[in-house]
Write a protein that holds these residues in place. Sequence first.
Motif, PDB file in Angstrom:
ATOM      1  N   PRO B 184      -3.953  26.097  -6.460  1.00 37.47           N
ATOM      2  CA  PRO B 184      -4.319  24.842  -5.785  1.00 37.47           C
ATOM      3  C   PRO B 184      -4.108  23.600  -6.658  1.00 37.47           C
ATOM      4  CG  PRO B 184      -5.918  26.548  -5.288  1.00 37.47           C
ATOM      5  CD  PRO B 184      -5.010  27.111  -6.352  1.00 37.47           C
ATOM      6  N   ASP B 185      -4.464  23.687  -7.936  1.00 36.04           N
ATOM      7  CA  ASP B 185      -4.239  22.546  -8.834  1.00 36.04           C
ATOM      8  C   ASP B 185      -2.758  22.215  -8.947  1.00 36.04           C
ATOM      9  OD1 ASP B 185      -6.848  22.088  -9.376  1.00 36.04           O
ATOM     10  OD2 ASP B 185      -6.848  23.032 -11.375  1.00 36.04           O
ATOM     11  N   LEU B 186      -1.936  23.249  -9.043  1.00 40.44           N
ATOM     12  CA  LEU B 186      -0.495  23.001  -9.179  1.00 40.44           C
ATOM     13  C   LEU B 186       0.057  22.358  -7.895  1.00 40.44           C
ATOM     14  CD1 LEU B 186       2.135  23.143 -10.746  1.00 40.44           C
ATOM     15  CD2 LEU B 186       2.388  25.533  -9.995  1.00 40.44           C
ATOM     16  N   ILE B 187      -0.431  22.817  -6.747  1.00 39.61           N
ATOM     17  CA  ILE B 187       0.016  22.213  -5.483  1.00 39.61           C
ATOM     18  C   ILE B 187      -0.304  20.723  -5.494  1.00 39.61           C
ATOM     19  CG2 ILE B 187      -0.364  22.111  -2.972  1.00 39.61           C
ATOM     20  CD1 ILE B 187      -0.982  25.105  -3.017  1.00 39.61           C
ATOM     21  N   ARG B 188      -1.536  20.392  -5.874  1.00 40.06           N
ATOM     22  CA  ARG B 188      -1.944  18.974  -5.874  1.00 40.06           C
ATOM     23  C   ARG B 188      -1.053  18.181  -6.817  1.00 40.06           C
ATOM     24  NH1 ARG B 188      -3.500  17.988  -1.437  1.00 40.06           N
ATOM     25  NH2 ARG B 188      -2.778  16.050  -2.346  1.00 40.06           N
ATOM     26  N   THR B 189      -0.765  18.748  -7.976  1.00 44.68           N
ATOM     27  CA  THR B 189       0.057  18.031  -8.958  1.00 44.68           C
ATOM     28  C   THR B 189       1.438  17.704  -8.401  1.00 44.68           C
ATOM     29  OG1 THR B 189      -1.065  19.194 -10.742  1.00 44.68           O
ATOM     30  CG2 THR B 189       1.050  18.173 -11.296  1.00 44.68           C
ATOM     31  N   ILE B 190       2.083  18.712  -7.812  1.00 48.37           N
ATOM     32  CA  ILE B 190       3.470  18.452  -7.373  1.00 48.37           C
ATOM     33  C   ILE B 190       3.507  17.596  -6.111  1.00 48.37           C
ATOM     34  CG2 ILE B 190       4.437  20.499  -8.525  1.00 48.37           C
ATOM     35  CD1 ILE B 190       4.518  21.900  -5.799  1.00 48.37           C
ATOM     36  N   VAL B 191       2.508  17.754  -5.254  1.00 46.40           N
ATOM     37  CA  VAL B 191       2.477  16.916  -4.040  1.00 46.40           C
ATOM     38  C   VAL B 191       2.197  15.460  -4.442  1.00 46.40           C
ATOM     39  CG1 VAL B 191       1.189  16.446  -1.906  1.00 46.40           C
ATOM     40  CG2 VAL B 191       1.885  18.791  -2.480  1.00 46.40           C
ATOM     41  N   ASP B 192       1.240  15.276  -5.341  1.00 49.67           N
ATOM     42  CA  ASP B 192       0.933  13.920  -5.800  1.00 49.67           C
ATOM     43  C   ASP B 192       2.126  13.288  -6.510  1.00 49.67           C
ATOM     44  OD1 ASP B 192      -1.537  14.317  -4.742  1.00 49.67           O
ATOM     45  OD2 ASP B 192      -2.590  14.582  -6.655  1.00 49.67           O
ATOM     46  N   ALA B 193       2.957  14.129  -7.118  1.00 51.28           N
ATOM     47  CA  ALA B 193       4.133  13.587  -7.827  1.00 51.28           C
ATOM     48  C   ALA B 193       5.240  13.194  -6.848  1.00 51.28           C
ATOM     49  CB  ALA B 193       4.665  14.615  -8.823  1.00 51.28           C
ATOM     50  N   GLY B 194       5.024  13.468  -5.564  1.00 49.25           N
ATOM     51  CA  GLY B 194       5.987  12.979  -4.569  1.00 49.25           C
ATOM     52  C   GLY B 194       7.113  13.932  -4.233  1.00 49.25           C
ATOM     53  N   CYS B 195       6.936  15.233  -4.514  1.00 50.24           N
ATOM     54  CA  CYS B 195       7.985  16.184  -4.146  1.00 50.24           C
ATOM     55  C   CYS B 195       8.009  16.385  -2.637  1.00 50.24           C
ATOM     56  CB  CYS B 195       7.731  17.541  -4.817  1.00 50.24           C
ATOM     57  SG  CYS B 195       6.449  18.533  -4.003  1.00 50.24           S
ATOM     58  N   GLU B 196       9.075  16.993  -2.148  1.00 51.80           N
ATOM     59  CA  GLU B 196       9.055  17.487  -0.775  1.00 51.80           C
ATOM     60  C   GLU B 196       8.371  18.845  -0.824  1.00 51.80           C
ATOM     61  OE1 GLU B 196      12.807  17.521   1.317  1.00 51.80           O
ATOM     62  OE2 GLU B 196      12.014  18.954   2.784  1.00 51.80           O
ATOM     63  N   TRP B 197       7.209  18.914  -0.242  1.00 52.94           N
ATOM     64  CA  TRP B 197       6.364  20.111  -0.360  1.00 52.94           C
ATOM     65  C   TRP B 197       6.883  21.222   0.562  1.00 52.94           C
ATOM     66  CZ3 TRP B 197       3.423  23.523  -2.278  1.00 52.94           C
ATOM     67  CH2 TRP B 197       2.445  24.226  -1.559  1.00 52.94           C
ATOM     68  N   ARG B 198       7.201  22.376  -0.058  1.00 51.96           N
ATOM     69  CA  ARG B 198       7.836  23.458   0.712  1.00 51.96           C
ATOM     70  C   ARG B 198       6.976  24.719   0.799  1.00 51.96           C
ATOM     71  NH1 ARG B 198      10.282  22.843   4.304  1.00 51.96           N
ATOM     72  NH2 ARG B 198      11.713  24.585   4.123  1.00 51.96           N
ATOM     73  N   GLY B 199       5.722  24.613   0.445  1.00 53.34           N
ATOM     74  CA  GLY B 199       4.830  25.747   0.698  1.00 53.34           C
ATOM     75  C   GLY B 199       4.788  26.807  -0.394  1.00 53.34           C
ATOM     76  N   LEU B 200       4.548  28.051   0.017  1.00 52.50           N
ATOM     77  CA  LEU B 200       4.261  29.128  -0.938  1.00 52.50           C
ATOM     78  C   LEU B 200       5.226  30.301  -0.806  1.00 52.50           C
ATOM     79  CD1 LEU B 200       0.362  29.251  -0.556  1.00 52.50           C
ATOM     80  CD2 LEU B 200       1.666  28.165  -2.401  1.00 52.50           C
ATOM     81  N   HIS B 201       5.387  30.988  -1.911  1.00 50.01           N
ATOM     82  CA  HIS B 201       6.176  32.214  -1.981  1.00 50.01           C
ATOM     83  C   HIS B 201       5.247  33.276  -2.551  1.00 50.01           C
ATOM     84  CE1 HIS B 201       9.804  34.384  -4.071  1.00 50.01           C
ATOM     85  NE2 HIS B 201       9.354  35.049  -3.053  1.00 50.01           N
ATOM     86  N   ILE B 202       4.970  34.296  -1.772  1.00 51.52           N
ATOM     87  CA  ILE B 202       4.051  35.350  -2.240  1.00 51.52           C
ATOM     88  C   ILE B 202       4.751  36.695  -2.104  1.00 51.52           C
ATOM     89  CG2 ILE B 202       1.750  36.358  -2.031  1.00 51.52           C
ATOM     90  CD1 ILE B 202       0.799  33.826  -0.669  1.00 51.52           C
ATOM     91  N   PHE B 203       5.109  37.263  -3.240  1.00 52.15           N
ATOM     92  CA  PHE B 203       5.879  38.501  -3.258  1.00 52.15           C
ATOM     93  C   PHE B 203       5.016  39.570  -3.904  1.00 52.15           C
ATOM     94  CE2 PHE B 203       9.356  41.337  -4.112  1.00 52.15           C
ATOM     95  CZ  PHE B 203      10.309  40.996  -3.174  1.00 52.15           C
TER      96      PHE B 203
END
Lengths: 408, 408
Positions: B184-203
């Motif tokens: 969750p922290d990493l998601i917030r970091t990259i979204v706040d940095a203005g990336c195009e948010w593409r969700g999760l990869h769970i393998f």
Amino acid sequence: MKPIGPIPEGYGVLDGELAVAGVPVSQMGAEAGRTPFFAYSRSLIERRISHLRTSLPDRIKVNYAIKANSYTPLLEFISGLVDGLDIASGGELEMLQQLGIEGQRVSFAGPGKRDAELEAAIAAGVTLNLESENEATRALAIADRIGTTPRLAVRVNPDFELKGSGMKMGGGAKPFGVDAVRVPDLIRTIVDAGCEWRGLHIFTGSQALSAEAIIEAQGNILALADRLAREADIALPKLNMGGGFGIPYFHGDEPLDLDAVGGALSRRLESLPELLSEADFFVELGRYLVGEAGIYVTRVIDRKESHGETYLVTDGGLHHQLAASGNFGTVVRRNYPIAIANRFAEEPAEEVNVVGCLCTPLDRLADKAFLPRAEVGDLVAVFCAGAYGASASPSAFLGQGPAAEVLI
Amino acid sequence: MKPIGPIPEGYGVLDGELAVAGVPVSQMGAEAGRTPFFAYSRSLIERRISHLRTSLPDRIKVNYAIKANSYTPLLEFISGLVDGLDIASGGELEMLQQLGIEGQRVSFAGPGKRDAELEAAIAAGVTLNLESENEATRALAIADRIGTTPRLAVRVNPDFELKGSGMKMGGGAKPFGVDAVRVPDLIRTIVDAGCEWRGLHIFTGSQALSAEAIIEAQGNILALADRLAREADIALPKLNMGGGFGIPYFHGDEPLDLDAVGGALSRRLESLPELLSEADFFVELGRYLVGEAGIYVTRVIDRKESHGETYLVTDGGLHHQLAASGNFGTVVRRNYPIAIANRFAEEPAEEVNVVGCLCTPLDRLADKAFLPRAEVGDLVAVFCAGAYGASASPSAFLGQGPAAEVLI
């Protein structure tokens, strides 16, 4: 924590870096131009061959099995130091021909030789180690068609093995060579057909560290060669005794006592039976000549934590070092010798897993190894990478491509 | 006698020969021009993908993980049948770019992405599945430098595994992805940095044959994705649920019950939590799409006896089919499905060992297999050779070089 294998002799520290023969790893990297790379040391190869020359009786000739490492500059270098070269395919013959190496110095073993490979080898004057009666028939027919006298030896599947060897090549049913019991008939057939008779090739196994086991196997090989020569009623011009000399890869492995092997062989050669008395004797070595002379160097791209474990993720991996990953002929994965190459003088400080860049859990270079603390950009060296590294790994896997190689 | 694996569906007999979609093996061989060769069937790939489309809910998109097989004609063919393509290196990105495949259809996972690979992928509009916080920092800096909005997803190291999978990619310390607790922290970091948010990869793992295990893992994946989205307080535009769908390789293996997997997934998608309700759902499959669609064909060069056992020595081997030799991620060697391809209608008549042409005991394609009597010149087919065959094998070993490949 899991132990790592012993770092081979000849590696030292220079300005804090891993170095060999006065060349630090940073200089090797500059020469390679990129990571990952393999670096092979002329000096360590020379030292190993000179140790062999002093330990083994003068009469024993040394062949290099180029399958261990056929990087062109290394091949060119080592061909000047050994007596002969052993190949396992037509592709390897082409490598030697491109270096201008005479077919007379070459012998060819391999259970599945195609007609085109037999023809190229016969035409070049290479000695064929025949692996079956069928292959003998094919070789004789090809030689007849191209009007060349073939140089033929028989590869024997011995009834005994090399004890403690990593890979057994004798002692029971095998795809290699001709069962000893059928060898005398085959010798008579090829000699009567007018070939140039080149004797026997008896290979019992590889990667043995016990001098005692090698001494015993060599005794058995000499006795078997004598028995087969007597049954065929013909002298042996040549006996390839195979190799089997191993190198230490893992914690607890001790180097082979070469002087003990040489001493025993000396005594045996002093009282040779009549049909062996004029023979040229060869040992055929690959890994033992070049394995410890090579390192594989890869750069740390990421340093990450997962569930309390630390991972060093490198730009290399099993696509260059399949054996070190534990996926080539090993049942239980153990750590090869490994080091943080640009911090070679530092004390171990943490337990880490060193992995490659491939997206598979198989891609592991060290498991719970105790190493100096490494950061992104640092270099990891995997030792014992001079044999069966670059050539025996799937370099195209995941679109990665081969590592660089340098001879230093 | 040791059993061999089950021959996959879709292979039949034509004039006594092994055939697929009306093409007999002799015609494949003529097209390949030499042995050994790999032949991959368009028809079987199409059939498999169409089975997936009917079994899985319409909302599930299918990605192809090109690491399984990146032979150019196959890649071109399959890219027209799937929704997206997954890569694991910059080299694989280049393969797709050469085929003119848009970066928007591509996502990139892999624990050791170099800066140059990140840059090429960001520039091409490829979605990066971030494997660590460090990698996120590097990707954001590179995107900033080249003035592109990066498309970023986070690869999660889940706290659970895919039960019974051949390779586990979750459940404990792993080099892949970011531990779920830190996501969750990493998601917030990259979204706040203005990336195009593409969700999760769970393998969670690969090569599972149990529908029950896959259904359970998919349930866990959806629950984890929802939990992480809620903790990060953001909706998921995309969820890559990984793959894990296995194929039968060995005696006793049963095919995956795809309809059961599809049925369970349908029911789950009917009641999605709010933050997943707008997501695109992907399964990422490699082996499952192409593995059974490929065969590896090699010619018998010698037929020999040793200590009562019969050996068929072929012109192929582990340098093309490392996995079938038992040297790639397997502890106990078992026989892949194998047949005498030009005698596919004949009854088994003898027990044989099928070996490759390499001079190593590791080079074995079948152990004590019960097959029709084969002669020199006959063709041996190894099935399940469409994935992790050519690309995951050390083709340069012993100077052999790659096998031919054909798409039929």
